[in-house]
Design a protein around this motif. Structure first.
Motif, PDB file in Angstrom:
ATOM      1  N   ASN A 150       0.801  -1.239   0.000  1.00  0.00           N
ATOM      2  CA  ASN A 150       0.000   0.000   0.000  1.00  0.00           C
ATOM      3  C   ASN A 150       0.833   1.289   0.000  1.00  0.00           C
ATOM      4  OD1 ASN A 150      -2.615  -1.189  -0.032  1.00  0.00           O
ATOM      5  ND2 ASN A 150      -2.421  -1.656   2.159  1.00  0.00           N
ATOM      6  N   GLN A 151       2.121   1.175  -0.193  1.00  0.00           N
ATOM      7  CA  GLN A 151       2.969   2.375  -0.208  1.00  0.00           C
ATOM      8  C   GLN A 151       3.101   2.915  -1.625  1.00  0.00           C
ATOM      9  OE1 GLN A 151       6.532   2.404   2.336  1.00  0.00           O
ATOM     10  NE2 GLN A 151       7.713   3.098   0.570  1.00  0.00           N
ATOM     11  N   VAL A 152       3.118   4.260  -1.749  1.00  0.00           N
ATOM     12  CA  VAL A 152       3.300   4.915  -3.043  1.00  0.00           C
ATOM     13  C   VAL A 152       4.689   5.538  -3.079  1.00  0.00           C
ATOM     14  CG1 VAL A 152       2.487   6.731  -4.593  1.00  0.00           C
ATOM     15  CG2 VAL A 152       0.831   5.376  -3.286  1.00  0.00           C
ATOM     16  N   THR A 153       5.444   5.240  -4.132  1.00  0.00           N
ATOM     17  CA  THR A 153       6.801   5.762  -4.287  1.00  0.00           C
ATOM     18  C   THR A 153       6.876   6.640  -5.524  1.00  0.00           C
ATOM     19  OG1 THR A 153       7.722   3.751  -3.292  1.00  0.00           O
ATOM     20  CG2 THR A 153       9.238   5.141  -4.544  1.00  0.00           C
ATOM     21  N   ASN A 154       7.404   7.864  -5.369  1.00  0.00           N
ATOM     22  CA  ASN A 154       7.591   8.773  -6.499  1.00  0.00           C
ATOM     23  C   ASN A 154       8.859   8.425  -7.259  1.00  0.00           C
ATOM     24  OD1 ASN A 154       5.267  10.266  -5.960  1.00  0.00           O
ATOM     25  ND2 ASN A 154       6.347  11.700  -4.623  1.00  0.00           N
ATOM     26  N   LEU A 155       8.761   8.421  -8.579  1.00  0.00           N
ATOM     27  CA  LEU A 155       9.894   8.132  -9.462  1.00  0.00           C
ATOM     28  C   LEU A 155      10.002   9.294 -10.441  1.00  0.00           C
ATOM     29  CD1 LEU A 155       8.842   4.445 -10.232  1.00  0.00           C
ATOM     30  CD2 LEU A 155      10.415   5.198  -8.441  1.00  0.00           C
ATOM     31  N   LYS A 209      15.093  22.589 -26.700  1.00  0.00           N
ATOM     32  CA  LYS A 209      16.053  22.735 -25.596  1.00  0.00           C
ATOM     33  C   LYS A 209      15.398  22.793 -24.206  1.00  0.00           C
ATOM     34  CE  LYS A 209      19.427  22.992 -28.552  1.00  0.00           C
ATOM     35  NZ  LYS A 209      20.377  21.867 -28.722  1.00  0.00           N
ATOM     36  N   GLU A 210      14.136  22.466 -24.103  1.00  0.00           N
ATOM     37  CA  GLU A 210      13.436  22.535 -22.819  1.00  0.00           C
ATOM     38  C   GLU A 210      13.723  21.307 -21.961  1.00  0.00           C
ATOM     39  OE1 GLU A 210       8.901  23.082 -20.966  1.00  0.00           O
ATOM     40  OE2 GLU A 210       9.181  22.573 -23.088  1.00  0.00           O
ATOM     41  N   SER A 211      13.792  21.515 -20.648  1.00  0.00           N
ATOM     42  CA  SER A 211      13.935  20.423 -19.684  1.00  0.00           C
ATOM     43  C   SER A 211      12.756  20.434 -18.724  1.00  0.00           C
ATOM     44  CB  SER A 211      15.234  20.570 -18.882  1.00  0.00           C
ATOM     45  OG  SER A 211      16.357  20.404 -19.708  1.00  0.00           O
ATOM     46  N   LYS A 212      12.315  19.238 -18.339  1.00  0.00           N
ATOM     47  CA  LYS A 212      11.224  19.109 -17.383  1.00  0.00           C
ATOM     48  C   LYS A 212      11.535  17.990 -16.406  1.00  0.00           C
ATOM     49  CE  LYS A 212       7.201  20.628 -20.141  1.00  0.00           C
ATOM     50  NZ  LYS A 212       5.901  20.199 -20.721  1.00  0.00           N
ATOM     51  N   LYS A 213      11.055  18.154 -15.180  1.00  0.00           N
ATOM     52  CA  LYS A 213      11.025  17.052 -14.222  1.00  0.00           C
ATOM     53  C   LYS A 213       9.661  16.374 -14.366  1.00  0.00           C
ATOM     54  CE  LYS A 213      14.269  18.696 -10.701  1.00  0.00           C
ATOM     55  NZ  LYS A 213      15.210  17.579 -10.872  1.00  0.00           N
ATOM     56  N   VAL A 214       9.670  15.087 -14.646  1.00  0.00           N
ATOM     57  CA  VAL A 214       8.434  14.331 -14.851  1.00  0.00           C
ATOM     58  C   VAL A 214       8.372  13.239 -13.784  1.00  0.00           C
ATOM     59  CG1 VAL A 214       7.054  13.000 -16.485  1.00  0.00           C
ATOM     60  CG2 VAL A 214       8.622  14.767 -17.331  1.00  0.00           C
ATOM     61  N   THR A 215       7.247  13.191 -13.074  1.00  0.00           N
ATOM     62  CA  THR A 215       7.112  12.243 -11.961  1.00  0.00           C
ATOM     63  C   THR A 215       6.138  11.121 -12.304  1.00  0.00           C
ATOM     64  OG1 THR A 215       7.628  13.929 -10.312  1.00  0.00           O
ATOM     65  CG2 THR A 215       6.462  11.974  -9.539  1.00  0.00           C
ATOM     66  N   PHE A 216       6.592   9.897 -12.075  1.00  0.00           N
ATOM     67  CA  PHE A 216       5.766   8.697 -12.159  1.00  0.00           C
ATOM     68  C   PHE A 216       5.643   8.134 -10.745  1.00  0.00           C
ATOM     69  CE2 PHE A 216       7.990   9.377 -16.085  1.00  0.00           C
ATOM     70  CZ  PHE A 216       7.033   9.168 -17.063  1.00  0.00           C
ATOM     71  N   THR A 217       4.706   7.255 -10.536  1.00  0.00           N
ATOM     72  CA  THR A 217       4.533   6.664  -9.209  1.00  0.00           C
ATOM     73  C   THR A 217       4.388   5.155  -9.309  1.00  0.00           C
ATOM     74  OG1 THR A 217       2.148   7.111  -9.344  1.00  0.00           O
ATOM     75  CG2 THR A 217       3.510   8.700  -8.128  1.00  0.00           C
ATOM     76  N   TYR A 218       4.946   4.487  -8.296  1.00  0.00           N
ATOM     77  CA  TYR A 218       4.756   3.045  -8.149  1.00  0.00           C
ATOM     78  C   TYR A 218       3.832   2.826  -6.964  1.00  0.00           C
ATOM     79  CZ  TYR A 218       5.578  -1.844  -7.046  1.00  0.00           C
ATOM     80  OH  TYR A 218       5.394  -3.181  -6.764  1.00  0.00           O
ATOM     81  N   HIS A 219       2.692   2.164  -7.225  1.00  0.00           N
ATOM     82  CA  HIS A 219       1.682   1.912  -6.199  1.00  0.00           C
ATOM     83  C   HIS A 219       1.791   0.451  -5.751  1.00  0.00           C
ATOM     84  CE1 HIS A 219      -0.699   5.708  -6.912  1.00  0.00           C
ATOM     85  NE2 HIS A 219       0.094   5.671  -7.974  1.00  0.00           N
ATOM     86  N   ALA A 220       2.403   0.226  -4.611  1.00  0.00           N
ATOM     87  CA  ALA A 220       2.587  -1.140  -4.111  1.00  0.00           C
ATOM     88  C   ALA A 220       1.232  -1.750  -3.753  1.00  0.00           C
ATOM     89  CB  ALA A 220       3.496  -1.137  -2.896  1.00  0.00           C
ATOM     90  N   PRO A 221       0.907  -2.927  -4.293  1.00  0.00           N
ATOM     91  CA  PRO A 221      -0.388  -3.547  -3.975  1.00  0.00           C
ATOM     92  C   PRO A 221      -0.427  -4.049  -2.537  1.00  0.00           C
ATOM     93  CG  PRO A 221       0.965  -5.040  -5.275  1.00  0.00           C
ATOM     94  CD  PRO A 221       1.713  -3.746  -5.203  1.00  0.00           C
ATOM     95  N   LYS A 222      -1.631  -4.253  -2.048  1.00  0.00           N
ATOM     96  CA  LYS A 222      -1.789  -4.662  -0.647  1.00  0.00           C
ATOM     97  C   LYS A 222      -1.439  -6.124  -0.403  1.00  0.00           C
ATOM     98  CE  LYS A 222      -6.745  -5.690  -1.191  1.00  0.00           C
ATOM     99  NZ  LYS A 222      -8.110  -5.356  -0.723  1.00  0.00           N
ATOM    100  N   ASN A 223      -1.377  -6.940  -1.484  1.00  0.00           N
ATOM    101  CA  ASN A 223      -1.195  -8.382  -1.301  1.00  0.00           C
ATOM    102  C   ASN A 223       0.222  -8.859  -1.596  1.00  0.00           C
ATOM    103  OD1 ASN A 223      -1.515  -7.735  -4.003  1.00  0.00           O
ATOM    104  ND2 ASN A 223      -2.515  -9.675  -4.527  1.00  0.00           N
ATOM    105  N   ILE A 224       1.199  -7.959  -1.765  1.00  0.00           N
ATOM    106  CA  ILE A 224       2.592  -8.354  -1.962  1.00  0.00           C
ATOM    107  C   ILE A 224       3.406  -7.876  -0.758  1.00  0.00           C
ATOM    108  CG2 ILE A 224       4.671  -8.008  -3.344  1.00  0.00           C
ATOM    109  CD1 ILE A 224       2.997  -7.969  -5.812  1.00  0.00           C
TER     110      ILE A 224
END
Length: 345
Positions: free
Chosen positions: A53-58, A122-137
């Motif tokens: 159930n933990q969410v991690t920002n990537l 020439k533009e740069s951006k910070k792009v965030t993805f997330t990993y959503h840990a399931p409750k059953n692992i």
């Protein structure tokens, strides 16, 4: 006259060898992408500890290195094991001869974030993805990846030709792996049945393999001996040097492929002794197999490799060559007659 004959031959050769032209454009990345957090930059991929159930920002730094506006597309990927015993990243749940044994370990469904990012020149951006840990692992690993690419149906990243039915689309990508770690386990390799495939230019010895635990294994290596039915050793392959850190996927099954080691592929009964080693954890497995090459296997190999004339006759091509030959002969005869006429006059 010699010049006319030479030019005629060049025209004929050009028609035969170059029926269409292909315009090739240089292919390369118009962007750079890398993890932005310091703890990931050294490895170049995301390797983190998590729990149910933990969410991690990537977060990645995405930079347009070109002088034009671009659109970068992003695919979320699962990790399988390929026929060489290495991790391969794919968007599908399974591919030919490779799948995960536990579908809850498919990383793609736990990865969230944009499917594309538009960048000005020439533009740069910070792009965030997330990993959503399931409750059953709660233990092992979930392994996947993010695949970044720029691709357009009419962009300069494509090869094309004057024939609209002929196009090769090139997609240059940059992939960043994702390893979500729970309570650690130890990989366990099992080695199963062997079978031959003969319908390719190189016959293959196929070995069914599994990692039955949800943890990556490392440094998969092989040694094998092939003997004939009389016990004579025909080929021996020593263990290759250890591959530093090359993993195979957690809780996955695949078909490991070994090229047929002999110069000839003949009907008969062969005996294969296979030794397999892994590291992290250290494992050693020895298996003995009997492989039978049948007459139909030899025929299938000969057909696939072109070592026997089994292809169907291409009458359309034959007729076209004959017509062109007739035209060339007619042109040569015309040139000869013109030359003789000029000499008489």
């Amino acid at each position: 006259m010699k010049k006319n004959l030479f030019y005629t031959f060049i025209i004929f050769l050009g028609i035969m060898l170059f029926p269409f032209s292909i315009k090739a454009a240089p292919v390369g990345l118009n962007f750079s992408v890398a993890p932005s957090e310091e703890q990931y930059t050294a490895k170049g991929y995301f390797d983190f500890q998590t729990q149910a159930n933990q969410v991690t920002n990537l977060t990645v730094n995405l930079t347009n290195t070109s002088s034009k506006k671009i659109t970068v597309h992003i695919e979320k990927l699962n990790a399988l094991t390929d026929s060489n015993g290495n991790i391969t990243y794919v968007s599908k749940k399974a591919v030919k001869d490779s799948k995960l044994l536990d579908q809850t370990r498919l990383a793609k469904k736990y990865l969230k974030g944009p499917n594309q990012v538009i960048l000005a020149a020439k533009e740069s951006k910070k792009v965030t993805f997330t990993y959503h840990a399931p409750k059953n692992i709660h233990d092992g690993q979930v392994v996947g990846g993010l695949n970044f690419y720029e691709n357009s149906g009419n962009s300069s990243d494509n090869y094309s030709s004057s024939d609209k039915s002929f196009k090769i689309t090139n997609r240059v990508t940059r992939m960043i792996a994702i390893v979500a770690n729970y309570q650690p386990l130890q990989a366990k390799l099992t080695v199963g049945k062997a079978f031959l495939t003969s319908d390719s230019a190189n016959p293959l010895i196929n070995i069914k393999m599994k990692n039955t635990v949800a943890q990556m294994g490392h440094d998969l290596r092989f040694s094998y001996t092939l003997k004939n039915n009389d016990g004579k050793t025909l080929y021996h392959q020593k263990f290759t040097a250890a591959k530093t850190g090359t993993p195979f996927a957690p809780v996955s099954s695949w078909v490991q492929q070994i090229n047929w080691p002999l110069k000839t592929y003949r009907e008969g009964t062969y005996h294969l002794t296979l030794h397999v080693k892994t590291a992290s954890p250290a494992q050693s497995v020895t298996k003995n197999y009997t492989l039978k090459v049948k007459n139909k296997d030899v025929s299938a190999f000969q057909k696939a490799s072109g070592t026997k004339n089994v292809a169907k006759t291409n009458w359309g091509l034959i007729i076209a060559v004959i017509v062109l030959a007739i035209l060339v002969i007619a042109l040569i005869i015309t040139n000869i007659r013109m030359y003789q006429k000029n000499r008489k006059s």
